[in-house]
Scaffold this motif. Structure first.
Motif, PDB file in Angstrom:
ATOM      1  N   GLU A 118       0.835  -1.207   0.000  1.00  0.00           N
ATOM      2  CA  GLU A 118       0.000   0.000   0.000  1.00  0.00           C
ATOM      3  C   GLU A 118       0.865   1.250   0.000  1.00  0.00           C
ATOM      4  O   GLU A 118       0.564   2.224  -0.710  1.00  0.00           O
ATOM      5  CB  GLU A 118      -0.942  -0.008   1.207  1.00  0.00           C
ATOM      6  N   ALA A 119       1.947   1.238   0.764  1.00  0.00           N
ATOM      7  CA  ALA A 119       2.863   2.379   0.785  1.00  0.00           C
ATOM      8  C   ALA A 119       3.476   2.597  -0.597  1.00  0.00           C
ATOM      9  O   ALA A 119       3.588   3.734  -1.060  1.00  0.00           O
ATOM     10  CB  ALA A 119       3.950   2.176   1.842  1.00  0.00           C
ATOM     11  N   ASP A 120       3.840   1.509  -1.271  1.00  0.00           N
ATOM     12  CA  ASP A 120       4.402   1.635  -2.616  1.00  0.00           C
ATOM     13  C   ASP A 120       3.382   2.224  -3.594  1.00  0.00           C
ATOM     14  O   ASP A 120       3.723   3.071  -4.421  1.00  0.00           O
ATOM     15  CB  ASP A 120       4.890   0.279  -3.124  1.00  0.00           C
ATOM     16  N   ALA A 121       2.125   1.780  -3.499  1.00  0.00           N
ATOM     17  CA  ALA A 121       1.083   2.311  -4.385  1.00  0.00           C
ATOM     18  C   ALA A 121       0.866   3.798  -4.130  1.00  0.00           C
ATOM     19  O   ALA A 121       0.734   4.595  -5.075  1.00  0.00           O
ATOM     20  CB  ALA A 121      -0.217   1.537  -4.199  1.00  0.00           C
ATOM     21  N   LEU A 122       0.846   4.186  -2.874  1.00  0.00           N
ATOM     22  CA  LEU A 122       0.673   5.601  -2.541  1.00  0.00           C
ATOM     23  C   LEU A 122       1.884   6.414  -2.978  1.00  0.00           C
ATOM     24  O   LEU A 122       1.741   7.539  -3.465  1.00  0.00           O
ATOM     25  CB  LEU A 122       0.406   5.763  -1.047  1.00  0.00           C
ATOM     26  N   ALA A 123       3.066   5.850  -2.828  1.00  0.00           N
ATOM     27  CA  ALA A 123       4.278   6.534  -3.283  1.00  0.00           C
ATOM     28  C   ALA A 123       4.182   6.837  -4.771  1.00  0.00           C
ATOM     29  O   ALA A 123       4.477   7.954  -5.215  1.00  0.00           O
ATOM     30  CB  ALA A 123       5.511   5.682  -2.985  1.00  0.00           C
ATOM     31  N   GLY A 124       3.746   5.861  -5.543  1.00  0.00           N
ATOM     32  CA  GLY A 124       3.588   6.057  -6.982  1.00  0.00           C
ATOM     33  C   GLY A 124       2.600   7.157  -7.306  1.00  0.00           C
ATOM     34  O   GLY A 124       2.801   7.943  -8.242  1.00  0.00           O
ATOM     35  N   ARG A 125       1.541   7.239  -6.536  1.00  0.00           N
ATOM     36  CA  ARG A 125       0.530   8.279  -6.747  1.00  0.00           C
ATOM     37  C   ARG A 125       1.154   9.672  -6.617  1.00  0.00           C
ATOM     38  O   ARG A 125       0.763  10.605  -7.306  1.00  0.00           O
ATOM     39  CB  ARG A 125      -0.596   8.108  -5.741  1.00  0.00           C
ATOM     40  N   PHE A 126       2.106   9.803  -5.695  1.00  0.00           N
ATOM     41  CA  PHE A 126       2.744  11.093  -5.458  1.00  0.00           C
ATOM     42  C   PHE A 126       4.051  11.271  -6.231  1.00  0.00           C
ATOM     43  O   PHE A 126       4.732  12.282  -6.063  1.00  0.00           O
ATOM     44  CB  PHE A 126       3.003  11.287  -3.960  1.00  0.00           C
ATOM     45  N   GLY A 127       4.407  10.290  -7.045  1.00  0.00           N
ATOM     46  CA  GLY A 127       5.645  10.381  -7.806  1.00  0.00           C
ATOM     47  C   GLY A 127       6.880  10.319  -6.929  1.00  0.00           C
ATOM     48  O   GLY A 127       7.916  10.884  -7.266  1.00  0.00           O
ATOM     49  N   LEU A 128       6.766   9.614  -5.801  1.00  0.00           N
ATOM     50  CA  LEU A 128       7.888   9.471  -4.874  1.00  0.00           C
ATOM     51  C   LEU A 128       8.411   8.050  -4.910  1.00  0.00           C
ATOM     52  O   LEU A 128       7.666   7.120  -5.216  1.00  0.00           O
ATOM     53  CB  LEU A 128       7.419   9.768  -3.439  1.00  0.00           C
ATOM     54  N   ASP A 129       9.687   7.898  -4.572  1.00  0.00           N
ATOM     55  CA  ASP A 129      10.149   6.528  -4.376  1.00  0.00           C
ATOM     56  C   ASP A 129       9.632   6.063  -3.011  1.00  0.00           C
ATOM     57  O   ASP A 129       9.211   6.869  -2.175  1.00  0.00           O
ATOM     58  CB  ASP A 129      11.666   6.399  -4.518  1.00  0.00           C
ATOM     59  N   GLY A 130       9.633   4.761  -2.819  1.00  0.00           N
ATOM     60  CA  GLY A 130       9.059   4.189  -1.602  1.00  0.00           C
ATOM     61  C   GLY A 130       9.678   4.725  -0.332  1.00  0.00           C
ATOM     62  O   GLY A 130       8.970   5.015   0.640  1.00  0.00           O
ATOM     63  N   GLU A 131      10.987   4.865  -0.304  1.00  0.00           N
ATOM     64  CA  GLU A 131      11.663   5.346   0.894  1.00  0.00           C
ATOM     65  C   GLU A 131      11.260   6.781   1.210  1.00  0.00           C
ATOM     66  O   GLU A 131      10.997   7.125   2.371  1.00  0.00           O
ATOM     67  CB  GLU A 131      13.185   5.244   0.727  1.00  0.00           C
ATOM     68  N   ALA A 132      11.191   7.623   0.194  1.00  0.00           N
ATOM     69  CA  ALA A 132      10.792   9.021   0.413  1.00  0.00           C
ATOM     70  C   ALA A 132       9.357   9.101   0.934  1.00  0.00           C
ATOM     71  O   ALA A 132       9.061   9.885   1.840  1.00  0.00           O
ATOM     72  CB  ALA A 132      10.930   9.820  -0.879  1.00  0.00           C
ATOM     73  N   PHE A 133       8.471   8.285   0.374  1.00  0.00           N
ATOM     74  CA  PHE A 133       7.088   8.278   0.847  1.00  0.00           C
ATOM     75  C   PHE A 133       7.026   7.845   2.307  1.00  0.00           C
ATOM     76  O   PHE A 133       6.369   8.484   3.121  1.00  0.00           O
ATOM     77  CB  PHE A 133       6.213   7.354  -0.008  1.00  0.00           C
TER      78      PHE A 133
END
Length: 145
Positions: free
Chosen positions: A39-54
């Motif tokens: 879920e964190a990875d999917a949300l990261a993609g929504r914001f154009g962030l890499d997973g760690e940054a999200f």
């Protein structure tokens, strides 16, 4: 306690619920909105962030039940970081399972009293679409909590 899978449960005829996006379940006292790594990875993609940054910006790790779990952070006052007053959930399509299974959480459908207690704060409960007992039991068994 009655099992949410019992065929003769108190909600055998189903329960009505349609989300009004009022935000009552997203605002107020701080709590935990559990988010899986996927879920964190999917949300990261929504914001154009890499997973760690999200994860750094929008989540924190807490110890629960002897394990570390990831939760979304809250704004000052306890509101979900993704809830905007007057708008609603800004990530509704990718919201975590815990959010998408509301109000069919195991602890809420455990009894009519638990359901009615929650319905006092949620204008979508006991109104709108009728959900079958089978759907409710499946959701409660995997509610993301």
């Amino acid at each position: 306690m009655t099992s949410v899978n019992a065929p003769s449960s108190w909600y055998a005829a189903g329960l009505k619920f349609t989300c009004t996006q009022c935000g009552n379940c997203c605002t107020g006292a701080a709590g935990f909105t559990w988010v899986t790594e996927d879920e964190a990875d999917a949300l990261a993609g929504r914001f154009g962030l890499d997973g760690e940054a999200f994860r750094t910006r929008y989540t924190r790790l807490v110890w629960r039940g002897g394990e570390q779990k990831r939760t979304l952070i809250e704004k000052p006052g306890g509101d979900c970081v993704f809830f905007r007053r007057g708008v609603g959930c800004t990530v509704y399509e990718q919201r975590p399972k815990q959010c998408s299974t509301w109000p069919f959480w195991g602890r809420i459908v455990a009894s009519r009293d638990d359901w009615e207690d929650s319905a006092r704060e949620c204008p979508g409960m006991n109104r709108g679409a009728l959900h079958t007992a089978a759907h409710i039991a499946r959701t409660a068994a995997d509610d993301g909590l």
